[in-house]
Design a protein around this motif. Structure first.
Motif, PDB file in Angstrom:
ATOM      1  N   SER A   1       0.850  -1.190   0.000  1.00 22.76           N
ATOM      2  CA  SER A   1       0.000   0.000   0.000  1.00 22.76           C
ATOM      3  C   SER A   1       0.887   1.242   0.000  1.00 22.76           C
ATOM      4  O   SER A   1       2.081   1.169   0.312  1.00 22.76           O
ATOM      5  CB  SER A   1      -0.911  -0.009   1.227  1.00 22.76           C
TER       6      SER A   1
ATOM      7  N   ASP B   1       1.159   3.423   2.158  1.00 22.71           N
ATOM      8  CA  ASP B   1       1.776   3.649   3.469  1.00 22.71           C
ATOM      9  C   ASP B   1       2.723   2.514   3.875  1.00 22.71           C
ATOM     10  O   ASP B   1       3.197   2.471   5.002  1.00 22.71           O
ATOM     11  CB  ASP B   1       0.710   3.893   4.543  1.00 22.71           C
TER      12      ASP B   1
ATOM     13  N   ARG C   1       2.183  -0.917   3.969  1.00 28.16           N
ATOM     14  CA  ARG C   1       1.651  -2.190   4.469  1.00 28.16           C
ATOM     15  C   ARG C   1       1.705  -3.253   3.371  1.00 28.16           C
ATOM     16  O   ARG C   1       1.364  -2.982   2.223  1.00 28.16           O
ATOM     17  CB  ARG C   1       0.205  -2.027   4.952  1.00 28.16           C
TER      18      ARG C   1
END
Length: 147
Positions: free
Chosen positions: A98, A100, A102
Motif C-alpha cells: 500500500s 503507506d 503495508r
C-alpha cells in the motif's frame, strides 16, 4: 574366472553404482539452490512484471534475511545492478504494498512465473526475469500458463 566369482564381482559393481547414484541424488537435493526473492508490488497492480539485472547505475538489492527485496515500480519493472538473478527452486514471496508501506501477501495462484531471458548490447549482458500478476484470474490455469 568361475561363474561364482563373476557373479560376486558383478553384484559388487552394481552395489557400488547404486551407492554412487544415491550419493549424487542426495547431494543434489541437500545442496539445491533457491531463488529467495521478495517482490513488493504496488497495491492493485495487474499485468506483466520485468526485473532487469546487471543494469549500470541501477541500485543493488536490499536483503531481508536470506531474501533479496525487489520493489516493483508502478509500470511493472525494476532495474538492479546485481549481475544476475538466483536460480533453482522458486521460493519467492509476493506482496502488494500500500502507499503507506503495508504488505498484503499475494496468493501463489495469482502469480505466473514466466521465465528468464537475456539481451546483449556490446559486451554487456542484461538478464531478465518475467512474471505476471492478477487479482481477477487467480487459479491453476493462470499460475501455470499466465492466462
Amino acid at each position: 574366472m568361475t561363474k561364482r566369482l563373476k557373479y560376486t564381482v558383478g553384484a559388487a559393481a552394481a552395489c557400488g553404482l547404486i551407492l554412487v547414484l544415491a550419493l549424487v541424488v542426495y547431494l543434489g537435493i541437500t545442496d539445491a539452490s533457491s531463488t529467495d526473492d521478495i517482490y513488493l508490488i504496488p497495491e492493485g497492480y495487474e499485468g506483466s512484471i520485468q526485473v532487469n539485472y546487471n543494469v549500470a547505475g541501477a541500485p543493488g538489492l536490499a536483503k531481508e534475511g536470506k531474501y533479496d527485496v525487489i520493489p516493483i515500480r508502478a509500470d511493472g519493472t525494476f532495474d538492479t545492478s546485481k549481475p544476475d538473478m538466483e536460480y533453482g527452486l522458486v521460493t519467492d514471496q509476493y506482496y502488494y504494498v500500500s502507499p503507506d508501506g503495508r504488505r498484503t501477501p499475494i496468493d501463489k495462484s495469482c502469480v505466473h512465473v514466466g521465465g528468464n531471458g537475456a539481451s546483449e548490447i556490446g559486451s554487456t549482458v542484461t538478464r531478465h526475469n518475467y512474471l505476471k500478476i492478477t487479482k481477477t484470474k487467480c487459479g491453476g490455469d493462470f499460475s501455470a500458463w499466465g492466462k
